[in-house]
Design a protein around this motif. Structure first.
Motif, PDB file in Angstrom:
ATOM      1  N   ALA A 169      -6.459   8.494  10.859  1.00  0.00           N
ATOM      2  CA  ALA A 169      -5.904   7.166  11.133  1.00  0.00           C
ATOM      3  C   ALA A 169      -5.283   7.124  12.521  1.00  0.00           C
ATOM      4  CB  ALA A 169      -4.867   6.808  10.067  1.00  0.00           C
ATOM      5  N   PHE A 170      -4.613   8.180  12.908  1.00  0.00           N
ATOM      6  CA  PHE A 170      -4.027   8.260  14.246  1.00  0.00           C
ATOM      7  C   PHE A 170      -5.117   8.192  15.318  1.00  0.00           C
ATOM      8  CE2 PHE A 170      -2.604  11.196  17.721  1.00  0.00           C
ATOM      9  CZ  PHE A 170      -1.744  10.298  18.326  1.00  0.00           C
ATOM     10  N   LEU A 230      -4.721  -3.868   9.887  1.00  0.00           N
ATOM     11  CA  LEU A 230      -3.324  -3.971  10.302  1.00  0.00           C
ATOM     12  C   LEU A 230      -2.645  -2.620  10.535  1.00  0.00           C
ATOM     13  CD1 LEU A 230      -0.980  -5.801  10.973  1.00  0.00           C
ATOM     14  CD2 LEU A 230      -0.434  -5.956   8.530  1.00  0.00           C
ATOM     15  N   PRO A 231      -2.839  -1.604   9.676  1.00  0.00           N
ATOM     16  CA  PRO A 231      -2.174  -0.317   9.950  1.00  0.00           C
ATOM     17  C   PRO A 231      -2.570   0.280  11.300  1.00  0.00           C
ATOM     18  CG  PRO A 231      -3.006  -0.374   7.703  1.00  0.00           C
ATOM     19  CD  PRO A 231      -3.564  -1.576   8.392  1.00  0.00           C
ATOM     20  N   PRO A 288       6.401   2.382  13.393  1.00  0.00           N
ATOM     21  CA  PRO A 288       6.249   1.254  12.458  1.00  0.00           C
ATOM     22  C   PRO A 288       6.076   1.701  11.015  1.00  0.00           C
ATOM     23  CG  PRO A 288       4.278   1.514  13.804  1.00  0.00           C
ATOM     24  CD  PRO A 288       5.329   2.402  14.399  1.00  0.00           C
ATOM     25  N   PHE A 289       5.550   2.889  10.798  1.00  0.00           N
ATOM     26  CA  PHE A 289       5.374   3.366   9.428  1.00  0.00           C
ATOM     27  C   PHE A 289       6.691   3.847   8.840  1.00  0.00           C
ATOM     28  CE2 PHE A 289       1.210   3.329  11.254  1.00  0.00           C
ATOM     29  CZ  PHE A 289       0.388   2.942  10.209  1.00  0.00           C
ATOM     30  N   ALA A 290       7.570   4.395   9.679  1.00  0.00           N
ATOM     31  CA  ALA A 290       8.926   4.695   9.209  1.00  0.00           C
ATOM     32  C   ALA A 290       9.638   3.402   8.811  1.00  0.00           C
ATOM     33  CB  ALA A 290       9.703   5.428  10.290  1.00  0.00           C
ATOM     34  N   THR A 344       0.866   8.245   8.555  1.00  0.00           N
ATOM     35  CA  THR A 344       0.484   7.014   9.258  1.00  0.00           C
ATOM     36  C   THR A 344      -0.882   6.560   8.760  1.00  0.00           C
ATOM     37  OG1 THR A 344      -0.443   8.363  11.035  1.00  0.00           O
ATOM     38  CG2 THR A 344       1.811   7.588  11.319  1.00  0.00           C
ATOM     39  N   THR A 345      -0.944   6.136   7.517  1.00  0.00           N
ATOM     40  CA  THR A 345      -2.200   5.752   6.893  1.00  0.00           C
ATOM     41  C   THR A 345      -2.088   4.352   6.297  1.00  0.00           C
ATOM     42  OG1 THR A 345      -1.569   6.685   4.743  1.00  0.00           O
ATOM     43  CG2 THR A 345      -2.666   8.166   6.309  1.00  0.00           C
TER      44      THR A 345
END
Length: 561
Positions: A47-48, A77-78, A101-103, A167-168
């Motif tokens: 994903a990264f 969106l992710p 943003p995932f945090a 981060t998925t």
């Protein structure tokens, strides 16, 4: 006619968990795992990789690809969030910037769950039985205590830790489903904020790769809004208006997913499903919220149509159904944890003391044992005493060299001392807080996650990232340049680009680059017609912990091209 509630709660049992302590506890759970580590295989680093491609402008924002491969999960969106963060915080390391943003999404999940439980606990049918001479818990105090317990139940879930720190798209789906859950729960008490939360939650779910889940949750929320008995005609009209807006949001979500081609049929044939792993997953992944949620459904069985039971039950059933019917079982089940935690906390007013004591003792022994193992292995790595744990690590992670971090040691020591204080507090017989039975499960889960992400982080990074493999590849090159790849997965390609700073390209029939990297088990496909006579094996780079991830580095025989 409403059935009597099974909850019997005195005012003395609804003590608030101190806000500062709750916030520090949430921070201690959220921060570790997002700070100080490399992207892990496979979904995390893959994903990264798509986020890097978008941030660098090498792919289309509406159809991101990585070396021509679309994402494994049909989400947009992710990847956008990670790419925007990489661009916005360009002075930070790209992998850390992408996690910010995932945090925030994990923090949103915790906050949305607390408020969802709070508003559900305020509904009249969720309130405890009135006492003949008074002294029962006051509605708002009861709701706050239940909400504190719901947040603890969510953090205690064993399956939340790893997937909620990657981060998925799975974490994005969790955050947006929790936001929609809060909106549906708070709608009888607020209007604008809950409706906005539902709209954003459903749209975010669809753009994060779960449009069918968004439609089911939106439709169920509309139905349960109409099921609540209104107090008067004005409230009846408002409920119909809310339900209409929810239906409109659901239809708009379905249209949005269709317009962006996010709909996919992922249900395998019935004869291809193995139900036993799914049953085991349901047990350990949702522990301890899952068993407590089942107890809530049984004890509140005469109130199954009540909002505080029906709404979280629907959200949980949608996630469980998706888990049983699709291949991405654990990531689908992740979406049901806030709802299961909500159901679980309504079991607390009905638990017997013997059951609560059993939970405490099991939790104390399990998490204390896990913490001791983590500390013993860490001490062995740095001192050689005892010798066997360090030898086992050396065998499983060949080539790993331990490093000491003072900051990590202080954080781990502080967490361990806090666990000791928490156990001592829980042992006090005068503690009558309603949420007390979930303090040790949540504290133990947070402690072990903290210890893993501090004391064991170097060895976990070594074992779970592609850094060692990429380092081996680049060290075997006498010069860096254009590199063709064949048979590598998305995570390997992303790691070569990020860690190795390599100009990675798909392998061509006629070699265009000086180097070729292949998977150790890959052979050129017949249609590829890759002429291996033009390449010389330069190195075999072994992955320290997984021989299936070994790669072969080839050098072009003639570097004229």
């Amino acid at each position: 006619m409403n059935q009597p509630t099974p909850a019997i709660v005195a005012q003395s049992a609804v003590r608030r968990l101190p806000r500062l302590a709750l916030l520090l506890f949430c921070a201690a759970y959220v921060v570790p795992g997002f700070v100080g580590r490399d992207p892990w295989k496979n979904a995390d680093v893959a994903a990264f990789g798509y986020m890097l491609e978008l941030a660098a402008g090498r792919t289309d924002w509406l159809a991101p690809t990585l070396l021509g491969q679309p994402p494994e999960f049909d989400a947009l969106l992710p990847y956008w969030l990670g790419a925007w963060a990489i661009r916005l915080f360009s002075w930070l390391p790209a992998d850390f910037a992408a996690r910010l943003p995932f945090a925030a999404l994990l923090a949103l999940t915790l906050a949305a769950t607390w408020y969802a439980v709070y508003f559900l606990a305020r509904t009249p049918r969720a309130q405890p039985v009135p006492f003949a001479f008074g002294g029962e818990a006051q509605p708002k105090d009861y709701a706050r205590a239940i909400a504190d317990g719901g947040l603890l139940a969510l953090i205690a879930c064993l399956g939340l830790a790893q997937l909620s720190h990657e981060t998925t798209p799975a974490l994005a789906q969790l955050g947006f489903s929790a936001l929609a859950f809060f909106g549906a729960a708070a709608l009888p008490y607020r209007t604008a904020t809950p409706l906005l939360a539902i709209v954003l939650g459903l749209a975010g779910l669809a753009l994060s790769g779960a449009p069918s889940t968004a439609v089911l949750l939106g439709a169920g929320s509309a139905l349960f809004t109409l099921m609540d008995p209104p107090d008067d005609e004005r409230q009846r009209r408002r409920r119909w208006l809310w339900a209409g807006l929810l239906v409109a949001s659901t239809l708009a979500t379905a249209w949005l997913a269709g317009a962006l081609d996010l709909w996919r049929w992922r249900i395998p044939a019935a004869d291809n499903r193995d139900w036993h792993p799914a049953a085991r997953l349901l047990l350990w992944f949702t522990w301890p919220a899952g068993p407590l949620a089942a107890w809530t459904v049984w004890r509140w069985r005469r109130q199954l149509t009540a909002r505080h039971v029906a709404l979280p039950l629907w959200f949980a059933l949608v996630a469980i159904g998706s888990t049983l019917l699709t291949h991405s079982s654990d990531r689908s089940l992740l979406l049901g944890l806030p709802a299961l935690a909500t159901l679980a906390v309504f079991a607390l007013p009905t638990l017997r003391r013997s059951v609560a004591a059993l939970i405490d003792w099991f939790t104390l022994l399990f998490f204390t044992g896990c913490a001791v193992v983590i500390w013993v292995v860490w001490i062995s790595l740095h001192t050689g005493v005892p010798a066997k744990p360090a030898a086992n690590v050396a065998r499983l992670a060949s080539g790993f060299e331990p490093t000491f971090s003072l900051l990590a040691f202080i954080a781990a020591l502080a967490g361990t001392l806090a666990w000791g204080w928490l156990v001592r507090w829980r042992a006090g017989r005068h503690r009558a807080a309603l949420w007390k039975s979930l303090v040790l499960p949540a504290g133990g889960a947070a402690l072990c996650w903290l210890l893993l992400m501090t004391l064991w982080l170097p060895v976990l990074d070594y074992a779970r990232s592609y850094t060692a493999v990429v380092r081996g590849v680049t060290q075997a090159m006498d010069h860096r340049g254009c590199t063709e790849v064949y048979g590598l997965n998305r995570g390997q390609v992303a790691a070569l680009r990020y860690h190795g700073k390599l100009d990675v390209r798909p392998a061509a029939t006629q070699p265009q680059c000086a180097w070729l990297i292949m998977g150790s088990d890959d052979q050129p496909a017949a249609g590829m017609a890759l002429d291996m006579k033009q390449w010389r094996l330069a190195a075999t780079v072994r992955r320290p912990t997984d021989p299936k991830d070994n790669v072969l580095l080839y050098e072009r025989q003639s570097r004229g091209g």
